[in-house]
Design a protein around this motif. Structure first.
Motif: not given
Length: 481
Positions: A1-24
């Motif tokens: 079972m995936t918790s709502i908190q884990r979903k939110i952290w997953t969304l934040a991690a994806i956004v951060l990954f996209i931003m880092v990829a663009i910056w690099m």
């Protein structure tokens, strides 16, 4: 079972990954362009260093000729060393386009160094004229080097002009790419955010709707929430609560229904008992009197009269006993036979009775006084009005989970209104010479006794009436009569 908190952290991690990829990515392309630009600039600077070093060397040589001191000589040596280092730097600038020019350029530098050395040699040998001539030649070579430097820089500019334009175009394309990339990522993030929020809000909306339906008393609607987080667990607990409440309500309704049926059954039984009591005048005295008359008739040789009195006594005894207990189909068949014996004595050959009975079905439980009122109705309406009499057919057969009882006559039949009146349990006016147990009363008691509605069928027409009873072999509640 995936918790709502884990979903939110997953969304934040994806956004951060996209931003880092663009910056690099942007940093990599900017760094690459800057390195290429710096490389070209270094080529210009190295060529310019040769010109500067050659001019400084000429100046240092002129100062030494005018004042041949050790300080001026040291300055001249350092200038020459700078010129040699500049020459080494020019070697790395060689390529297929400027190979010949670079070779001439390096030869000019070597010639300058040789001419300067020759001028110093003549200076040391006190040959002033030759030293001056060598100095003038070195000055001309220095001018040639400056002109050659400008020529090489111009050649480099023409060579890398396309590169500059490429850098400019690449910068413009990068800007366009950045805009499109920003729009695409924004759109994707909006879609992903919408789907992510929907995965949280949609189960909550379903759960809220289910709570509204439960608050309205609709406990039959199943709570279905497709999720893999805490909301799913909450929905499962909600569904379990709904099922428990629904089962509890069903049990309460079932008990209330049973109580109503029991009360109705008691009222019907009381009605039957009251009707029976109307005909009671000291039953034991009546039974004893009938038994005495039967024995007296037998002693006088009237066996038929004796049997008739015995049947009447048995029928009265059966009708006057307690009606709040079930009997077997065997008891009902015996009473029916006694009743038919009485009616045969009354109608003689006008009444014909045919019976086909499956003995294996006679153990089935059935309410008392069920068959007699139906047969009695056939006698009153099918046999009695006809001068030729009539035939009554009685059949008991095994129908699987139920016992099929058929009572048929060849009388004129019943109207549709009367059939509906009987099946709908509406009161039917009975004949004055009947036993008093109404047809509708039988239908009602059968339905209450077995807890089902499809217990009787009536088919009536000009050729006669057929009553079919479908009796279950087992009751819904065997302990309740």
């Amino acid at each position: 079972m995936t918790s709502i908190q884990r979903k939110i952290w997953t969304l934040a991690a994806i956004v951060l990954f996209i931003m880092v990829a663009i910056w690099m990515t942007l940093t990599y392309y900017n760094q690459k362009t800057q390195e290429q630009y710096n490389d070209i600039l270094q080529r210009y600077l190295r060529m310019n260093e040769v010109t500067t070093a050659s001019q400084q060397t000429i100046t240092a040589l002129n100062n030494y000729r005018l004042e041949p001191t050790a300080a001026n000589l040291g300055l001249l040596d350092r200038s020459k060393e700078e010129l040699r280092r500049a020459r080494l730097g020019v070697i790395n600038l060689r390529n297929a386009d400027n190979d010949f020019a670079i070779t001439n350029y390096m030869n000019l530098i070597d010639s300058l160094l040789e001419t300067m050395d020759r001028s110093l040699l003549f200076q040391s040998e006190k040959e002033s004229e030759d030293s001056a001539n060598a100095f003038l030649e070195a000055t001309r070579i220095s001018k040639y080097i400056s002109e050659m430097t400008l020529t090489l820089i111009d050649t480099e500019l023409r060579t890398y002009d396309q590169f500059y334009r490429g850098i400019i175009e690449q910068s413009a394309e990068l800007k366009k790419l950045g805009v499109w990339l920003l729009l695409t990522i924004t759109l994707l993030m909006l879609l992903f955010t919408y789907g992510f929020s929907l995965s949280i809000t949609k189960p909550i909306q379903k759960l809220t709707q289910a709570a509204k339906e439960l608050s309205r008393g609709r406990f039959d609607l199943k709570v279905e929430v497709k999720s893999n987080d805490e909301i799913s667990f909450l929905a499962k607990m909600f569904e379990r609560m709904r099922v428990n409440i629904n089962n509890l309500i069903s049990e309460i309704q079932q008990k209330a229904q049973l109580e109503r049926e029991l009360q109705q059954n008691k009222l019907l039984l009381q009605e039957s008992q009251l009707r029976s009591l109307q005909s009671q005048i000291n039953p034991h005295f009546l039974f004893n009197t009938l038994d005495t008359l039967s024995k007296k008739a037998y002693l006088e040789g009237s066996e038929e009269t004796s049997d008739l009195l015995a049947s009447v006594a048995g029928l009265l005894r059966y009708n006057l006993k307690r009606l709040d207990r079930s009997v077997t189909l065997y008891d009902e068949v015996n009473v029916l036979r006694q009743y038919m014996e009485i009616q045969k004595a009354r109608f003689t050959d006008r009444l014909r009775f045919e019976a086909v009975i499956d003995e294996s079905c006679l153990h089935v439980q059935i309410p008392g006084l069920t068959l007699q009122p139906i047969v009695e109705n056939a006698v009153i309406h099918a046999v009695e009005p006809s001068e030729e009499g009539g035939t009554i057919r009685f059949r008991v057969a095994d129908g699987g989970e139920r016992v099929r009882i058929e009572i048929a006559d060849d009388g004129p039949g019943m109207s549709e209104d009367k059939v509906s009146q009987i099946l709908e349990e509406r009161p039917v006016e009975t004949e004055g010479h009947s036993t008093g147990i109404g047809f509708s009363n039988v239908v009602r008691r059968l339905r209450l006794f077995y807890g089902i509605d499809d217990v009787m069928e009536i088919a009536s027409g000009p050729e006669g009436t057929t009553v079919v009873l479908q009796i279950p072999k087992t009751r819904r509640f065997d302990s309740d009569d």
